[in-house]
Design an enzyme around this catalytic site. Structure first.
Site, PDB file in Angstrom:
ATOM      1  N   ARG A 102      -4.083  -6.648  -7.823  1.00  0.00           N
ATOM      2  CA  ARG A 102      -4.130  -7.364  -6.539  1.00  0.00           C
ATOM      3  C   ARG A 102      -5.196  -8.430  -6.698  1.00  0.00           C
ATOM      4  NH1 ARG A 102      -4.047  -5.063  -0.498  1.00  0.00           N
ATOM      5  NH2 ARG A 102      -1.852  -5.190  -1.098  1.00  0.00           N
ATOM      6  N   HIS A 129       3.976 -11.121  -2.562  1.00  0.00           N
ATOM      7  CA  HIS A 129       3.731  -9.681  -2.446  1.00  0.00           C
ATOM      8  C   HIS A 129       5.061  -8.981  -2.756  1.00  0.00           C
ATOM      9  CE1 HIS A 129       1.780  -6.060  -1.529  1.00  0.00           C
ATOM     10  NE2 HIS A 129       1.454  -6.234  -0.259  1.00  0.00           N
ATOM     11  N   GLN A 132       5.694  -5.205  -1.775  1.00  0.00           N
ATOM     12  CA  GLN A 132       5.887  -5.034  -0.338  1.00  0.00           C
ATOM     13  C   GLN A 132       7.334  -5.333   0.048  1.00  0.00           C
ATOM     14  OE1 GLN A 132       3.677  -4.128   2.260  1.00  0.00           O
ATOM     15  NE2 GLN A 132       5.631  -4.023   3.335  1.00  0.00           N
ATOM     16  N   ASP A 221       3.271 -10.868  10.080  1.00  0.00           N
ATOM     17  CA  ASP A 221       2.139 -10.479   9.228  1.00  0.00           C
ATOM     18  C   ASP A 221       0.901 -11.094   9.874  1.00  0.00           C
ATOM     19  OD1 ASP A 221       0.477  -9.739   7.106  1.00  0.00           O
ATOM     20  OD2 ASP A 221       1.206 -11.281   5.736  1.00  0.00           O
ATOM     21  N   CYS A 260       4.229  -5.771   7.521  1.00  0.00           N
ATOM     22  CA  CYS A 260       3.815  -5.147   6.253  1.00  0.00           C
ATOM     23  C   CYS A 260       2.574  -4.277   6.432  1.00  0.00           C
ATOM     24  CB  CYS A 260       3.571  -6.230   5.209  1.00  0.00           C
ATOM     25  SG  CYS A 260       2.351  -7.450   5.722  1.00  0.00           S
ATOM     26  N   ARG A 288       6.943   1.905   0.364  1.00  0.00           N
ATOM     27  CA  ARG A 288       6.143   1.363  -0.741  1.00  0.00           C
ATOM     28  C   ARG A 288       6.153   2.369  -1.896  1.00  0.00           C
ATOM     29  NH1 ARG A 288       2.322  -2.527   0.202  1.00  0.00           N
ATOM     30  NH2 ARG A 288       2.280  -2.530  -2.080  1.00  0.00           N
TER      31      ARG A 288
END
Ligand code: CP
Ligand code: NVA
Length: 309
Positions: A102, A129, A132, A221, A260, A288
């Site tokens: 990340r 992402h 996700q 988001d 998310c 996930r």
């Protein structure tokens, strides 16, 4: 050797194949069947930013596959400061069967893949992402019965999550309509990357109501992503009115609500929307785990590549 740096790395068949494998692994897990396809394997997990879901779902995924995820704080290894990325990538490749990272800059995962010799997975960057959105499309598949032919309205910042959603819609044959305030929309570079799909599979609007009307899914988001904290006040002002609430839900009465997470209740999403029966956000969070098990199974196991046909 394959990496997952962006969903744009996948063909439509590979994307759908990963979803199929994730659904299969989830069903086996529900039945209590544990496949230890990664027995003895370790995944190096580098985090330059905080995480709840990504860290824990990767750790649990590795555990359930018979291996182990090892957490590494970005500050501790100091990529490009304490040590050159070429050296870090090579050393990690001597210990681990894969690297998940990340990072602030997409270039970091690109360089880890370039200099290392094990698969690299993007666990969120400034650009995308992908893990996700694989989980999101597994969730959409479960709740909508298909991933093709849908309209997803993304209300908010045209950010990393929005970009991966656009790539997934192109792969799946669905549409993403993004509503963002001026200055927070997809850039010229995004438009160029979406190519012929720009304006058809991916559209950019500025009016949240126009984007939401009749959508199958309302997705949002945070307005301020990790690393943008200094812009928070300006963003709060710019995004006023870009909240998924009862007003927008009334324009898409059957739409599923997605986020998310982490969510800022009362900013980009109201409490009522997050708690409504149409909200599938916690299924997203659970998925996930299952989607990443499919990614790990394909990228890290010796027989993995064959699983996508
Ligand atoms: N959605 C997501 O990636 O959550 P975390 O930031 O908690 O990992
Ligand atoms: N866009 C958000 C997603 C968090 C999972 C961020 O980058 O902070």
């Amino acid at each position: 050797m394959r990496h997952l740096l962006s969903l744009a790395d996948l063909s439509p068949a590979e994307f759908l194949g990963l979803l199929e494998l994730a659904a299969y692994l989830k069903e086996r897990w529900r039945q209590g069947v544990i496949e230890r396809a990664l027995a003895g394997a370790t995944l190096a997990m580098i985090f330059e930013k905080p995480s709840l879901r990504t860290r824990l779902s990767f750790e649990v995924a590795m555990e359930q596959l018979g291996g182990r995820g090892i957490y590494i704080r970005g500050e501790e290894i100091g990529i490009g400061q304490r040590e050159a990325i070429q050296d870090i990538a090579r050393v990690l490749s001597r210990y681990h069967q894969g690297i998940m990272a990340r990072v602030f800059r997409q270039q970091t995962v690109v360089d880890l893949a370039r200099y290392g010799s094990v698969p690299v997975i993007n666990g969120l960057s400034d650009e995308g992402h992908p893990c996700q959105v694989l989980a999101d499309f597994l969730t959409i598949r479960e709740h909508c019965g298909a991933v093709a032919g849908l309209t997803i309205a993304f209300i908010g910042d045209a950010n990393n999550v929005a970009r991966s959603l656009a790539q997934a819609c192109i792969l799946a044959g669905s549409r993403l309509v993004v509503a963002s305030p001026p200055g927070y929309a997809f850039t010229e570079a995004d438009r160029a990357a979406f190519g012929a799909q720009w304006g058809t599979a991916v559209r950019q609007l500025h009016d949240p109501a126009e984007a939401a009307r009749g959508a199958d899914i309302l997705y949002t988001d945070v307005w301020t992503s990790m690393g943008q904290e200094r812009e928070q006040a300006a963003r709060r002002a710019a995004f006023a009115g870009f909240c998924i609430d009862e007003r927008l839900m009334a324009l898409a009465p059957r739409a599923k609500i997605m986020h998310c997470l982490p969510a800022h209740r009362g900013e980009e999403i109201s409490d009522a929307a997050l708690e409504s029966p149409q909200s599938i956000v916690f299924d997203q969070a659970e998925n996930r785990l299952h989607a990443q098990k499919a990614v790990l199974r394909v990228l890290l196991a010796r027989d993995g590549a064959a699983l996508l046909g």
